[in-house]
Scaffold this motif. Structure first.
Motif, PDB file in Angstrom:
ATOM      1  N   HIS A   1       0.837  -1.203   0.000  1.00  0.00           N
ATOM      2  CA  HIS A   1       0.000   0.000   0.000  1.00  0.00           C
ATOM      3  C   HIS A   1       0.874   1.257   0.000  1.00  0.00           C
ATOM      4  CE1 HIS A   1      -4.013   1.890   1.513  1.00  0.00           C
ATOM      5  NE2 HIS A   1      -3.317   2.755   0.792  1.00  0.00           N
TER       6      HIS A   1
ATOM      7  N   LYS B   1      -8.453  -1.302  -6.763  1.00  0.00           N
ATOM      8  CA  LYS B   1      -8.693  -0.453  -5.593  1.00  0.00           C
ATOM      9  C   LYS B   1      -9.918   0.416  -5.836  1.00  0.00           C
ATOM     10  CE  LYS B   1      -7.669   2.148  -1.875  1.00  0.00           C
ATOM     11  NZ  LYS B   1      -6.557   3.065  -1.733  1.00  0.00           N
TER      12      LYS B   1
ATOM     13  N   HIS C   1      -6.229  -0.219   5.392  1.00  0.00           N
ATOM     14  CA  HIS C   1      -6.003   0.647   6.569  1.00  0.00           C
ATOM     15  C   HIS C   1      -7.160   0.686   7.578  1.00  0.00           C
ATOM     16  CE1 HIS C   1      -8.201   3.526   4.115  1.00  0.00           C
ATOM     17  NE2 HIS C   1      -7.161   3.864   3.385  1.00  0.00           N
TER      18      HIS C   1
ATOM     19  N   ASP D   1       0.705   2.648   3.766  1.00  0.00           N
ATOM     20  CA  ASP D   1      -0.144   3.705   3.186  1.00  0.00           C
ATOM     21  C   ASP D   1       0.648   5.018   3.095  1.00  0.00           C
ATOM     22  OD1 ASP D   1      -2.192   5.063   1.986  1.00  0.00           O
ATOM     23  OD2 ASP D   1      -3.438   5.239   3.760  1.00  0.00           O
TER      24      ASP D   1
ATOM     25  N   HIS E   1       1.609   5.025  -2.180  1.00  0.00           N
ATOM     26  CA  HIS E   1       1.214   5.991  -3.222  1.00  0.00           C
ATOM     27  C   HIS E   1       2.480   6.669  -3.729  1.00  0.00           C
ATOM     28  CE1 HIS E   1      -3.153   5.828  -2.245  1.00  0.00           C
ATOM     29  NE2 HIS E   1      -2.688   5.509  -1.050  1.00  0.00           N
TER      30      HIS E   1
HETATM   31 ZN   LIG Z   1      -3.825   4.760   0.557  1.00  0.00          ZN
END
Ligand SMILES: [Zn+2]
Length: 454
Positions: free
Chosen positions: A61, A148, A238, A311, A63
């Protein structure tokens, strides 16, 4: 002629136990594992003493935001931060790059950008938005690891959320591919909390009230309905609210394809300790109260929560509103990729989790989720030589100088943490050693298709 590396330590983590062993590494894989410390002139030797040698972390996870928002984060800096944090494989989220990964064309652009700075192994998630249903079949055939979705506004307008009907529209495609459907679980509705944040934009408590647990709980219930109707692998990203843990535990017994992750920040920080205006802590769903987070720790111990990933979702300091401390306007995302292992281990050891359990939560279980567990997530003969060497006892402070991700806004800044990464090997190459990058471009672009070929 040197054939490869020979790594030794008295704490090599093999099949859930630490023991003195020697690993022979060549051609990108762990060729042989021998008990005790052995020597060979044909290999370049590293005796890591008492340091733990374990499988590299797998972070599903992240970005990375390239192409298009490379000023937020890019493959070069994210891969370096990963290697410095003992992470050897990352799976990139379909947002917040431009374009978002919702078409084959966008996926090709991703692969091209990633191939230029592939310092650790990289795979990709596709996105499902209301506008790209006709692309989904092609995308899932092209080698992404799954899909996602958001159930509330994602934070960027080019990645709108889906509704339950949007998901049901494509359910046969999702069933055919049987790849994980990852859901950001928040279902928003009008309520008092939003007004409170409007009136007190610098207050963490107001921010917390503006994204209540009921949003998360309602979204999880919606995803459980999707699971029951479709049997597809549903994954809750998350998890922050502990309200539905019992229900999730029961549901997992019935549907083993249901999986759940949380992130270090949801269990390393408590809302009560977050100062007002400290927007480096802003993420969605929010970091909640100690009482809630203690239940998340129990769920990590018992296995209701399957794994822990970062995340990592950075933004430039201007967008994090570091100067004004305005929670309403600040970008909702925490930058902490490199800090995951020491941050989680520092708290996990206080909470009675073993190193072996942490390795399951940050590597082996993630490998299984991604169907990479035939090659990654364990120290085993024939497995990819993706390895993290670290000292669980060594304390160090997170500073601007030792962070490698693009922007140094990070809630762990200034914290003294336990567990220092000493070396990271990716596909049998030494990438990071003694606080420096030794060789770059050692990663591989991972697709589901080439996983099955190997
Ligand atoms: Zn995320």
């Amino acid at each position: 002629m040197v054939k490869g590396f020979l790594l030794k330590s008295s704490n090599v983590l093999i099949e859930g136990k630490r023991k003195e062993a020697s690993l022979f590494i060549s051609n990108g894989i762990i060729e042989e594992i021998l008990d005790g410390r052995v020597s060979s002139e044909q290999y370049k030797e590293f005796d890591f003493g008492e340091n733990v040698i374990m499988p590299g972390l797998i972070d599903s996870h992240v970005h990375i935001n390239e192409p298009g928002r490379t000023d937020w984060e890019g493959f070069d800096t994210a891969c370096k931060a990963a290697a410095a944090g003992g992470i050897t494989t990352m799976i990139d989220m379909p947002l917040n790059s431009t374009p978002v990964t919702t078409s084959i064309k966008a996926f090709d652009q991703k692969l091209k950008a990633a191939s230029l700075h592939c310092h650790v192994n990289l795979g990709f998630w596709a996105g499902l938005i209301p506008q790209n249903k006709s692309h989904l079949d092609d995308l899932l055939s092209a080698g992404v690891f799954g899909t996602k979705i958001f159930l509330t506004h994602s934070g960027i307008d080019d990645f709108p959320n889906v509704t339950k009907n949007d998901i049901l529209d494509v359910i046969s495609i999702l069933q055919n591919h049987n790849l994980p459907l990852l859901a950001h679980c928040e279902l928003d509705e009008d309520h008092e909390g939003i007004k409170i944040l409007d009136e007190n934009p610098g207050s963490y408590d107001a921010y917390l009230k503006s994204r209540p647990k009921v949003w998360e709980d309602n979204a999880i219930k919606l995803m459980l309905e999707v699971l029951e109707r479709s049997n597809i692998p549903v994954h809750i990203v998350h998890l922050s609210s502990a309200n539905l843990l019992q229900e999730l535990e029961l549901k997992k017994k019935e549907y083993p394809q249901l999986s759940i992750e949380t992130c270090p920040h949801y269990v390393c920080f408590d809302a009560e300790d977050i100062p007002d205006s400290a927007t480096q802590y802003k993420c969605a769903p929010p970091i909640r109260e100690k009482d809630n987070n203690d239940k998340l720790w129990s769920a990590l111990k018992s296995g209701i929560i399957d794994f822990v990933v970062s995340d990592h979702s950075p933004a430039p300091p201007e967008l994090k509103k570091i100067e004004s401390g305005n929670f309403k306007e600040a970008w909702g995302g925490i930058a902490s990729l490199q800090c995951g292992l020491p941050a989680f281990w520092t708290k996990a050891s206080e909470n009675g989790l073993s190193i072996e359990k942490c390795v399951q939560l940050m590597s082996s279980n993630v490998a299984r989720f991604l169907s990479l567990d035939q090659r990654k997530g364990h120290i085993r003969k024939g497995y990819d030589a993706d390895i993290c060497v670290w000292n669980p006892e060594e304390e160090f402070t997170i500073t601007l100088n030792n962070l490698h991700h693009k922007h140094k806004v990070c809630p762990y800044l200034g914290q003294k943490l336990k567990g220092k990464v000493k070396a990271t090997f990716v596909n049998g190459k030494l990438v990071y050693h003694q606080d420096s990058f030794v060789s770059l471009h050692s990663g591989e672009l991972l697709t589901r298709t080439n996983e099955y070929k190997k």
